[in-house]
Design an enzyme around this catalytic site. Sequence first.
Site: not given
Length: 369
Positions: A94-96
């Site tokens: 995941y990222c933001f």
Amino acid sequence: MSELYDDFKSIVLNKTPLIDVRAPVEFKKGAFLNSVNLPIMNDEERHEVGICYKNRGNAKAIELGHSLVSGYIKEQRIQAWSDFIDANPDALLYCFRGGQRSKISQEWLAERGKEIVRLKGGYKAFRSYLLRELEESTLHFKPIILGGRTGSGKTIELKKMSNAIDLEGLANHRGSSFGQKITPQTSQINFENNLTYELIQKLHDGFEHLVLEDEGRHIGNVFMPESFISLMAEAPLVILETPIEHRIEITLNEYVIEAQKMYECAGFENVLEAWQESIQSAMNRIKRRLGNQKHSEVCNIFEDAVQEQKKNGSYDKYRDWVEYLLREYYDPMYDYQIQKRSEKIVFRGNASEVHEYIKSVTLFSGRLK
């Protein structure tokens, strides 16, 4: 397999490993249990790309990002992700917002023959899910509050209960004036995330009653969720009663013996001096509440104990210091607070009696191990 995943509850229940490709500064503010920060861009690179995005738009920002993370740097980061996936085949990415950074990371891994699924909506979506669960969880369990004077061993007993949540452990703070640990306290976001993980797991296990330690509005620098403050204020209160001699030994072990070991493990050159300085700072913080005379007395007792330890390695004199703190500082403060909530007290007893009482209350309303 789908490239996106949004069954957040299963992530919590399965304790799924997570790769967080956000920059370290983002990870430090808040992340999830079982996550590791293996960023696609470091803080400086992210800052440069952010400025470019504001001034020149998305396309130019992506172009700059690819130029900054290329060659050996790019290979290093892909290798770190690959190693983690090899060790944790069920890992998610995941990222933001589940957007470009995680998508690019996923594509780079695919080019190396590594498959990984990313979180739909990224950190933001998972965090929103946990906040909703944290708020709604208060509707699905009945709290029992475990109280007792400082040193009575509440945390020790909580750890023996399968339907208990150790709030101080989640906050990485002992919840008192002398409760600060060497390692940094948990961030507010991480405290909320970790608490929600515990709640989801306990409720999934079928517990209708959860035992929580008697806490105020905050534990060190971490604040309790408002919904919890209201819930705990109205909950039944069980008081753990422990003889003063036993309380002295528990507090001595925690504040002195184990605390000094932590300084030793942390690699401090002069363990005793570093620990002594932290204790003196704590005593100065309670000076106003103690008053000048008692503050002077407790400092003198402490100094005598330190000199005794330096002389012959004995902890014995610290018992006098601990007893003074308990009798003159902690007990009057606790007795005043508990008197205001006396109508909430439903049981008093020693450790074994408290366990039996809580077991009798929860036996038919949740699974006990």
